[in-house]
Write a protein that holds these residues in place. Structure first.
Motif, PDB file in Angstrom:
ATOM      1  N   LEU A 201       1.020  -1.334  -0.196  1.00 28.14           N
ATOM      2  CA  LEU A 201      -0.340  -0.580   0.381  1.00 28.14           C
ATOM      3  C   LEU A 201       1.197   1.325  -0.102  1.00 28.14           C
ATOM      4  O   LEU A 201       0.425   1.923   0.349  1.00 28.14           O
ATOM      5  N   ASP A 202       2.488   1.579  -0.482  1.00 26.81           N
ATOM      6  CA  ASP A 202       2.939   2.075  -0.738  1.00 26.81           C
ATOM      7  C   ASP A 202       2.564   3.369  -1.443  1.00 26.81           C
ATOM      8  O   ASP A 202       3.435   2.916  -3.072  1.00 26.81           O
ATOM      9  N   VAL A 203       2.084   4.447  -1.224  1.00 26.56           N
ATOM     10  CA  VAL A 203       1.619   5.463  -2.829  1.00 26.56           C
ATOM     11  C   VAL A 203       2.780   6.185  -2.919  1.00 26.56           C
ATOM     12  O   VAL A 203       2.893   7.287  -3.752  1.00 26.56           O
ATOM     13  N   ARG A 204       4.036   6.344  -2.175  1.00 29.86           N
ATOM     14  CA  ARG A 204       5.060   6.849  -2.461  1.00 29.86           C
ATOM     15  C   ARG A 204       5.911   7.124  -3.883  1.00 29.86           C
ATOM     16  O   ARG A 204       5.585   8.081  -4.791  1.00 29.86           O
ATOM     17  N   THR A 205       5.163   5.848  -4.497  1.00 27.55           N
ATOM     18  CA  THR A 205       6.267   5.658  -5.712  1.00 27.55           C
ATOM     19  C   THR A 205       5.206   5.016  -6.787  1.00 27.55           C
ATOM     20  O   THR A 205       5.343   4.999  -7.991  1.00 27.55           O
ATOM     21  N   ARG A 206       4.100   5.845  -6.247  1.00 27.60           N
ATOM     22  CA  ARG A 206       2.828   5.553  -7.422  1.00 27.60           C
ATOM     23  C   ARG A 206       2.665   7.342  -8.274  1.00 27.60           C
ATOM     24  O   ARG A 206       3.517   7.840  -8.201  1.00 27.60           O
ATOM     25  N   LYS A 207       1.558   6.520  -9.941  1.00 31.21           N
ATOM     26  CA  LYS A 207       2.090   8.266 -10.592  1.00 31.21           C
ATOM     27  C   LYS A 207       1.112   9.388  -9.459  1.00 31.21           C
ATOM     28  O   LYS A 207      -0.382   8.946  -9.637  1.00 31.21           O
ATOM     29  N   PRO A 208       1.714  10.768  -9.749  1.00 33.38           N
ATOM     30  CA  PRO A 208       1.041  11.469  -9.475  1.00 33.38           C
ATOM     31  C   PRO A 208      -0.112  11.822 -10.017  1.00 33.38           C
ATOM     32  O   PRO A 208      -0.323  13.164 -10.609  1.00 33.38           O
ATOM     33  N   CYS A 209      -1.291  11.271 -10.146  1.00 37.46           N
ATOM     34  CA  CYS A 209      -2.274  11.377 -11.501  1.00 37.46           C
ATOM     35  C   CYS A 209      -3.579  10.069 -11.055  1.00 37.46           C
ATOM     36  O   CYS A 209      -3.460   9.683 -10.544  1.00 37.46           O
ATOM     37  N   LEU A 210      -4.384  10.846 -12.119  1.00 36.19           N
ATOM     38  CA  LEU A 210      -5.510  10.599 -12.367  1.00 36.19           C
ATOM     39  C   LEU A 210      -5.469   9.206 -12.854  1.00 36.19           C
ATOM     40  O   LEU A 210      -5.065   9.540 -14.251  1.00 36.19           O
ATOM     41  N   VAL A 211      -6.015   7.679 -12.689  1.00 34.74           N
ATOM     42  CA  VAL A 211      -6.117   6.944 -14.469  1.00 34.74           C
ATOM     43  C   VAL A 211      -7.870   6.751 -14.401  1.00 34.74           C
ATOM     44  O   VAL A 211      -8.323   6.518 -13.207  1.00 34.74           O
ATOM     45  N   PHE A 212      -7.969   6.507 -15.943  1.00 38.06           N
ATOM     46  CA  PHE A 212      -9.253   5.607 -15.781  1.00 38.06           C
ATOM     47  C   PHE A 212      -8.887   3.868 -16.467  1.00 38.06           C
ATOM     48  O   PHE A 212      -8.392   3.864 -17.805  1.00 38.06           O
ATOM     49  N   ALA A 213      -9.556   2.924 -15.534  1.00 36.45           N
ATOM     50  CA  ALA A 213      -9.179   1.790 -16.732  1.00 36.45           C
ATOM     51  C   ALA A 213     -10.463   1.053 -17.050  1.00 36.45           C
ATOM     52  O   ALA A 213     -11.581   0.432 -15.781  1.00 36.45           O
ATOM     53  N   GLY A 214     -10.902   1.238 -18.544  1.00 37.23           N
ATOM     54  CA  GLY A 214     -12.315   0.387 -17.938  1.00 37.23           C
ATOM     55  C   GLY A 214     -12.179   0.552 -19.552  1.00 37.23           C
ATOM     56  O   GLY A 214     -11.944   1.547 -20.208  1.00 37.23           O
ATOM     57  N   ASN A 215     -13.173   0.127 -20.043  1.00 37.64           N
ATOM     58  CA  ASN A 215     -14.327   0.426 -21.859  1.00 37.64           C
ATOM     59  C   ASN A 215     -14.626   1.601 -20.966  1.00 37.64           C
ATOM     60  O   ASN A 215     -15.519   2.409 -20.882  1.00 37.64           O
TER      61      ASN A 215
ATOM     62  N   VAL B 109      -2.737  -1.333 -12.415  1.00 35.86           N
ATOM     63  CA  VAL B 109      -2.935  -0.230 -12.923  1.00 35.86           C
ATOM     64  C   VAL B 109      -3.603   0.619 -12.199  1.00 35.86           C
ATOM     65  O   VAL B 109      -2.915   1.409 -11.686  1.00 35.86           O
ATOM     66  N   TYR B 110      -4.496  -0.774 -11.316  1.00 34.99           N
ATOM     67  CA  TYR B 110      -5.434  -0.020  -9.755  1.00 34.99           C
ATOM     68  C   TYR B 110      -3.798   0.683  -8.746  1.00 34.99           C
ATOM     69  O   TYR B 110      -3.956   1.682  -8.393  1.00 34.99           O
ATOM     70  N   ARG B 111      -2.694  -0.694  -9.125  1.00 31.70           N
ATOM     71  CA  ARG B 111      -1.604   0.371  -7.489  1.00 31.70           C
ATOM     72  C   ARG B 111      -0.723   1.286  -8.531  1.00 31.70           C
ATOM     73  O   ARG B 111      -0.289   1.276  -7.798  1.00 31.70           O
ATOM     74  N   GLU B 112      -1.152   0.898  -9.295  1.00 30.13           N
ATOM     75  CA  GLU B 112       0.580   2.281 -10.473  1.00 30.13           C
ATOM     76  C   GLU B 112       0.102   3.906 -10.265  1.00 30.13           C
ATOM     77  O   GLU B 112       1.080   4.356 -10.383  1.00 30.13           O
ATOM     78  N   TYR B 113      -1.195   3.964  -9.940  1.00 31.00           N
ATOM     79  CA  TYR B 113      -1.552   5.637  -9.760  1.00 31.00           C
ATOM     80  C   TYR B 113      -2.171   5.538  -8.809  1.00 31.00           C
ATOM     81  O   TYR B 113      -2.368   5.015  -7.862  1.00 31.00           O
ATOM     82  N   MET B 114      -1.598   6.356  -8.617  1.00 29.92           N
ATOM     83  CA  MET B 114      -2.040   7.234  -6.615  1.00 29.92           C
ATOM     84  C   MET B 114      -4.001   7.738  -6.843  1.00 29.92           C
ATOM     85  O   MET B 114      -3.986   6.997  -5.841  1.00 29.92           O
ATOM     86  N   ILE B 115      -4.606   7.966  -7.877  1.00 30.19           N
ATOM     87  CA  ILE B 115      -6.111   7.394  -7.255  1.00 30.19           C
ATOM     88  C   ILE B 115      -7.206   7.062  -8.407  1.00 30.19           C
ATOM     89  O   ILE B 115      -6.475   7.789  -9.974  1.00 30.19           O
ATOM     90  N   ASN B 116      -7.366   6.388  -8.547  1.00 31.30           N
ATOM     91  CA  ASN B 116      -8.254   5.930  -9.545  1.00 31.30           C
ATOM     92  C   ASN B 116      -9.815   6.516  -9.923  1.00 31.30           C
ATOM     93  O   ASN B 116     -10.051   6.519  -8.701  1.00 31.30           O
ATOM     94  N   LEU B 117      -9.884   6.837 -10.916  1.00 28.06           N
ATOM     95  CA  LEU B 117     -11.853   7.413 -12.100  1.00 28.06           C
ATOM     96  C   LEU B 117     -12.536   6.116 -11.597  1.00 28.06           C
ATOM     97  O   LEU B 117     -12.212   5.181 -12.547  1.00 28.06           O
ATOM     98  N   ASN B 118     -13.571   5.673 -10.620  1.00 28.34           N
ATOM     99  CA  ASN B 118     -14.893   5.218 -11.131  1.00 28.34           C
ATOM    100  C   ASN B 118     -15.857   6.317 -11.460  1.00 28.34           C
ATOM    101  O   ASN B 118     -15.675   7.007 -11.046  1.00 28.34           O
ATOM    102  N   LEU B 119     -16.606   5.572 -12.246  1.00 26.51           N
ATOM    103  CA  LEU B 119     -17.928   5.827 -12.908  1.00 26.51           C
ATOM    104  C   LEU B 119     -18.391   5.249 -13.326  1.00 26.51           C
ATOM    105  O   LEU B 119     -19.009   4.311 -13.411  1.00 26.51           O
ATOM    106  N   LEU B 120     -20.263   6.011 -12.772  1.00 28.13           N
ATOM    107  CA  LEU B 120     -21.029   4.874 -14.077  1.00 28.13           C
ATOM    108  C   LEU B 120     -21.390   4.604 -14.985  1.00 28.13           C
ATOM    109  O   LEU B 120     -20.403   5.445 -16.050  1.00 28.13           O
TER     110      LEU B 120
END
Length: 349
Positions: A179-193, A239-250
């Motif tokens: 759960l070490d967030v210090r090494t993660r990309k400081p960016c928002l990401v979305f992974a999915g369709n 991908v979920y662990r590579e980035y600092m924050i993950n976007l989730n959309l309905l």
């Protein structure tokens, strides 16, 4: 939790393994049905999965001749009944249907021992009760409270039990090595369709001057076209662990008030999740303590900016969300819940 209903006239012996039949249309591209089967095994149940898509030549011919598909196909219902009779389940779960065609329900009941519960778990949005289906379950679990008014209307006076049961995650599939967030990309990401409705949100967010990386079909990545492919569960977890924050959309038409699979899979894998501000969210997570909650693209941009500037807060929320999923929101928890509700409180997983 509502007390279990005593449907079994002769419940399974405490030391025996309950037998659970899972009836479904098909696995398709999603893996959660397989995870549910494994969870029942882990809880001590014996399972049988029965697919009601036409499989044999006789079923396909019957479907072609009469134009009756799935549970409307008499040949498919005969196979389903034969499988149920041979397996002799203590509980039957039909996935993602609010009811049954009358002939299918009659055939299934005839194949079961008296008192064996026949229930549904609805895992998609329900706006209207499907034509030709009746309120013929002993109970229905729904994952989204927007489904409840339709269910209450049709099941009124039947004595059937209607209960909220959200989706979940599989820790084996979405493992969390750290759960070490210090090494993660400081960016928002979305992974999915990256569907058209989601694309409009991406555009609005980016037009605010915010960076957003995309992975998955229709992601528009060029020349890195390999980022536009469908991701496996293992790739999604990375991908979920590579980035600092993950976007989730309905996804409109699939979820309205409830939580999709990604809501549980992101924190299960050790990612920091966001989610739209919907009514059912607080039934599963502590908003802004276990998941970041947003109301709009500008609201999300402000939240992301604050979190990226505070790695310790990011780590605290990530860890809290991960603990919540492992403690309450795995498919093992869902399997045990259903066994307790319908087999009885004496069942010991």
């Amino acid at each position: 939790m509502t007390p279990p209903l005593p449907y079994h006239s002769q419940p399974p012996d405490r030391q025996s393994r309950p037998r659970v039949a899972i009836v479904q249309k098909s696995d398709g591209i999603l893996t959660w049905r397989m995870d549910l089967v494994e969870a029942f095994h882990d809880a001590g149940a014996v399972t049988s999965v029965i697919n009601f898509r036409a499989g044999s030549l006789a079923e396909r011919w019957s479907q072609l001749r009469d134009g009756r598909r799935l549970l409307f196909n008499p040949a498919t219902c005969r196979r389903l009944s034969k499988r149920l009779s041979g397996f002799s389940p203590d509980l039957v779960i039909v996935l993602n249907y609010p009811g049954l065609p009358a002939a299918a329900a009659e055939a299934m009941r005839a194949a079961l021992r008296p008192g064996v519960p026949l229930i549904g778990w609805l895992c998609d949005q329900l706006d209207v009760f499907p034509q030709g289906y009746g309120p013929l379950f002993d109970g229905v679990y729904y994952f989204d409270s927007a489904c409840l008014p339709v269910l209450e209307k049709h099941y009124h006076g039947t004595g059937a039990r209607l209960a909220f049961l959200p989706l979940a995650a599989c820790p084996k599939r979405y493992a969390c090595p750290d759960l070490d967030v210090r090494t993660r990309k400081p960016c928002l990401v979305f992974a999915g369709n990256c569907t058209p409705s989601r694309q409009s949100f991406f555009t609005e967010y980016r037009n605010l001057g915010q960076k957003l990386d995309l992975y998955g079909p229709h992601g528009g990545n060029w020349p890195e076209i390999w980022l536009n492919r469908k991701l496996s569960s293992a790739a999604l977890a990375r991908v979920y662990r590579e980035y600092m924050i993950n976007l989730n959309l309905l996804q409109p038409g699939n979820t309205s008030n409830g939580l999709n699979l990604r809501a549980f899979e992101i924190p299960c894998a050790g990612g920091l999740a966001t989610y739209p501000d919907v009514p059912d969210l607080a039934r599963c997570f502590m908003p802004n303590e276990e998941v970041l909650v947003y109301k709009s693209a500008p609201d999300l941009a402000e939240i992301v900016g604050k979190i990226l500037g505070n790695p310790e807060q990011a780590r605290a929320i990530t860890a809290a969300g991960h603990r919540r999923v492992l403690g309450e929101h795995t498919f093992y928890h869902r399997a045990v819940r259903m066994l307790h509700d319908w087999i009885g409180p004496s069942f010991q997983p």
